[in-house]
Design a protein around this motif. Structure first.
Motif, PDB file in Angstrom:
ATOM      1  N   MET A   1       0.907  -1.200  -0.052  1.00  0.00           N
ATOM      2  CA  MET A   1       0.005   0.016   0.067  1.00  0.00           C
ATOM      3  C   MET A   1       0.935   1.298   0.191  1.00  0.00           C
ATOM      4  O   MET A   1       0.631   2.267  -0.633  1.00  0.00           O
ATOM      5  N   LYS A   2       2.000   1.250   0.818  1.00  0.00           N
ATOM      6  CA  LYS A   2       2.920   2.364   0.751  1.00  0.00           C
ATOM      7  C   LYS A   2       3.515   2.637  -0.495  1.00  0.00           C
ATOM      8  O   LYS A   2       3.699   3.868  -0.840  1.00  0.00           O
ATOM      9  N   GLU A   3       3.826   1.507  -1.185  1.00  0.00           N
ATOM     10  CA  GLU A   3       4.634   2.026  -2.279  1.00  0.00           C
ATOM     11  C   GLU A   3       3.317   2.443  -3.561  1.00  0.00           C
ATOM     12  O   GLU A   3       3.953   3.323  -4.394  1.00  0.00           O
ATOM     13  N   LEU A   4       2.120   2.018  -3.451  1.00  0.00           N
ATOM     14  CA  LEU A   4       1.277   2.499  -4.274  1.00  0.00           C
ATOM     15  C   LEU A   4       1.037   4.093  -4.041  1.00  0.00           C
ATOM     16  O   LEU A   4       1.168   4.758  -5.073  1.00  0.00           O
ATOM     17  N   VAL A   5       1.040   4.522  -2.772  1.00  0.00           N
ATOM     18  CA  VAL A   5       1.004   5.893  -2.519  1.00  0.00           C
ATOM     19  C   VAL A   5       1.905   6.707  -2.965  1.00  0.00           C
ATOM     20  O   VAL A   5       1.836   7.703  -3.370  1.00  0.00           O
ATOM     21  N   LEU A   6       3.198   6.001  -2.771  1.00  0.00           N
ATOM     22  CA  LEU A   6       4.518   6.613  -3.270  1.00  0.00           C
ATOM     23  C   LEU A   6       4.227   7.120  -4.842  1.00  0.00           C
ATOM     24  O   LEU A   6       4.884   8.069  -5.161  1.00  0.00           O
ATOM     25  N   VAL A   7       4.015   5.978  -5.528  1.00  0.00           N
ATOM     26  CA  VAL A   7       4.130   6.128  -6.959  1.00  0.00           C
ATOM     27  C   VAL A   7       2.784   7.093  -7.252  1.00  0.00           C
ATOM     28  O   VAL A   7       3.313   7.836  -8.209  1.00  0.00           O
ATOM     29  N   ILE A   8       1.957   7.121  -6.626  1.00  0.00           N
ATOM     30  CA  ILE A   8       0.887   7.993  -7.039  1.00  0.00           C
ATOM     31  C   ILE A   8       1.200   9.400  -6.623  1.00  0.00           C
ATOM     32  O   ILE A   8       1.253  10.397  -7.719  1.00  0.00           O
ATOM     33  N   THR A   9       1.850   9.636  -5.651  1.00  0.00           N
ATOM     34  CA  THR A   9       2.277  11.108  -5.233  1.00  0.00           C
ATOM     35  C   THR A   9       3.450  11.460  -6.235  1.00  0.00           C
ATOM     36  O   THR A   9       3.471  12.686  -6.537  1.00  0.00           O
ATOM     37  N   ALA A  10       4.302  10.491  -6.426  1.00  0.00           N
ATOM     38  CA  ALA A  10       5.517  10.903  -7.470  1.00  0.00           C
ATOM     39  C   ALA A  10       4.868  11.409  -8.712  1.00  0.00           C
ATOM     40  O   ALA A  10       5.230  12.290  -9.480  1.00  0.00           O
ATOM     41  N   VAL A  11       3.803  10.757  -9.350  1.00  0.00           N
ATOM     42  CA  VAL A  11       3.146  11.175 -10.691  1.00  0.00           C
ATOM     43  C   VAL A  11       2.542  12.239 -10.372  1.00  0.00           C
ATOM     44  O   VAL A  11       2.841  13.307 -11.419  1.00  0.00           O
ATOM     45  N   VAL A  12       1.894  12.679  -9.630  1.00  0.00           N
ATOM     46  CA  VAL A  12       1.113  14.091  -9.184  1.00  0.00           C
ATOM     47  C   VAL A  12       2.282  15.102  -9.249  1.00  0.00           C
ATOM     48  O   VAL A  12       2.006  16.164 -10.008  1.00  0.00           O
ATOM     49  N   LEU A  13       3.210  14.946  -8.334  1.00  0.00           N
ATOM     50  CA  LEU A  13       4.178  15.989  -8.338  1.00  0.00           C
ATOM     51  C   LEU A  13       4.916  16.077  -9.427  1.00  0.00           C
ATOM     52  O   LEU A  13       5.383  17.401  -9.987  1.00  0.00           O
ATOM     53  N   SER A  14       5.210  15.142 -10.196  1.00  0.00           N
ATOM     54  CA  SER A  14       6.029  15.148 -11.480  1.00  0.00           C
ATOM     55  C   SER A  14       5.065  16.036 -12.492  1.00  0.00           C
ATOM     56  O   SER A  14       5.520  16.826 -13.322  1.00  0.00           O
ATOM     57  N   LEU A  15       3.894  15.742 -12.768  1.00  0.00           N
ATOM     58  CA  LEU A  15       2.902  16.256 -13.488  1.00  0.00           C
ATOM     59  C   LEU A  15       2.889  17.972 -13.111  1.00  0.00           C
ATOM     60  O   LEU A  15       2.921  18.838 -14.073  1.00  0.00           O
ATOM     61  N   ALA A  16       2.747  18.126 -11.918  1.00  0.00           N
ATOM     62  CA  ALA A  16       2.638  19.511 -11.427  1.00  0.00           C
ATOM     63  C   ALA A  16       4.086  20.221 -11.958  1.00  0.00           C
ATOM     64  O   ALA A  16       3.856  21.431 -12.157  1.00  0.00           O
ATOM     65  N   ALA A  17       5.058  19.835 -11.669  1.00  0.00           N
ATOM     66  CA  ALA A  17       6.297  20.367 -11.710  1.00  0.00           C
ATOM     67  C   ALA A  17       6.313  20.474 -13.417  1.00  0.00           C
ATOM     68  O   ALA A  17       7.082  21.523 -13.686  1.00  0.00           O
ATOM     69  N   ALA A  18       6.163  19.579 -14.241  1.00  0.00           N
ATOM     70  CA  ALA A  18       6.191  19.834 -15.513  1.00  0.00           C
ATOM     71  C   ALA A  18       5.337  21.033 -16.121  1.00  0.00           C
ATOM     72  O   ALA A  18       5.599  21.822 -16.958  1.00  0.00           O
ATOM     73  N   GLY A  19       4.074  20.983 -15.526  1.00  0.00           N
ATOM     74  CA  GLY A  19       3.209  22.345 -15.718  1.00  0.00           C
ATOM     75  C   GLY A  19       3.845  23.599 -15.241  1.00  0.00           C
ATOM     76  O   GLY A  19       3.682  24.659 -16.009  1.00  0.00           O
ATOM     77  N   ALA A  20       4.241  23.613 -14.212  1.00  0.00           N
ATOM     78  CA  ALA A  20       5.142  24.686 -13.764  1.00  0.00           C
ATOM     79  C   ALA A  20       6.198  25.291 -14.453  1.00  0.00           C
ATOM     80  O   ALA A  20       6.472  26.196 -14.785  1.00  0.00           O
ATOM     81  N   ILE A  21       6.978  23.976 -15.080  1.00  0.00           N
ATOM     82  CA  ILE A  21       8.228  24.472 -15.881  1.00  0.00           C
ATOM     83  C   ILE A  21       7.622  24.839 -17.326  1.00  0.00           C
ATOM     84  O   ILE A  21       8.240  25.974 -17.866  1.00  0.00           O
ATOM     85  N   ILE A  22       6.550  24.642 -17.672  1.00  0.00           N
ATOM     86  CA  ILE A  22       5.975  25.081 -18.945  1.00  0.00           C
ATOM     87  C   ILE A  22       5.584  26.320 -18.707  1.00  0.00           C
ATOM     88  O   ILE A  22       5.600  27.340 -19.611  1.00  0.00           O
ATOM     89  N   ARG A  23       5.065  26.696 -17.739  1.00  0.00           N
ATOM     90  CA  ARG A  23       4.454  28.033 -17.454  1.00  0.00           C
ATOM     91  C   ARG A  23       5.683  29.096 -17.239  1.00  0.00           C
ATOM     92  O   ARG A  23       5.801  30.057 -17.758  1.00  0.00           O
ATOM     93  N   ILE A  24       6.849  28.601 -16.766  1.00  0.00           N
ATOM     94  CA  ILE A  24       7.733  29.473 -16.459  1.00  0.00           C
ATOM     95  C   ILE A  24       8.362  29.623 -17.956  1.00  0.00           C
ATOM     96  O   ILE A  24       9.011  30.830 -18.507  1.00  0.00           O
ATOM     97  N   ALA A  25       8.298  28.622 -18.816  1.00  0.00           N
ATOM     98  CA  ALA A  25       9.075  28.786 -20.318  1.00  0.00           C
ATOM     99  C   ALA A  25       8.169  29.664 -20.965  1.00  0.00           C
ATOM    100  O   ALA A  25       8.660  30.592 -21.981  1.00  0.00           O
ATOM    101  N   ILE A  26       7.195  29.629 -20.843  1.00  0.00           N
ATOM    102  CA  ILE A  26       5.966  30.222 -21.942  1.00  0.00           C
ATOM    103  C   ILE A  26       5.070  31.531 -21.342  1.00  0.00           C
ATOM    104  O   ILE A  26       4.394  31.954 -22.023  1.00  0.00           O
ATOM    105  N   GLY A  27       5.406  31.519 -19.980  1.00  0.00           N
ATOM    106  CA  GLY A  27       4.514  32.381 -19.210  1.00  0.00           C
ATOM    107  C   GLY A  27       4.852  34.137 -19.807  1.00  0.00           C
ATOM    108  O   GLY A  27       5.651  34.484 -20.141  1.00  0.00           O
TER     109      GLY A  27
END
Length: 92
Positions: A1-27
């Motif tokens: 269960m802990k591994e599943l939560v870790l994977v989901i958290t990593a995916v969500v944080l990675s997608l959020a970081a990608a969105g922030a990086i895109i906003r920094i690039a094209i803002g």
């Protein structure tokens, strides 16, 4: 269960970081870029907190505090700069 939560958290944080990086690039404005960099700093802090919770250690606590202070000071500095700049443009 802990591994599943870790994977989901990593995916969500990675997608959020990608969105922030895109906003920094094209803002379109300086405020968009500053806000995106502040969000990226918060995402990095969240990733450090998740790492500390999963591995049950406090090794990154000082880094987390430093990131929070840097993010706060940076946001306040930019907000004051923009407010001062708008006040000057309204006086003209």
């Amino acid at each position: 269960m802990k591994e599943l939560v870790l994977v989901i958290t990593a995916v969500v944080l990675s997608l959020a970081a990608a969105g922030a990086i895109i906003r920094i690039a094209i803002g379109p404005s300086l405020l968009d870029r500053v806000l995106a960099s502040d969000v990226l700093l918060a995402i990095l802090g969240a990733a450090l907190a998740v790492d500390m919770a999963v591995n049950r250690h406090l090794n990154n606590l000082m880094l987390l505090v430093a990131l929070a202070v840097i993010g706060f000071i940076g946001s306040v500095t930019v907000a004051r700069f923009v407010a001062e700049r708008r006040a000057r443009s309204n006086d003209s």
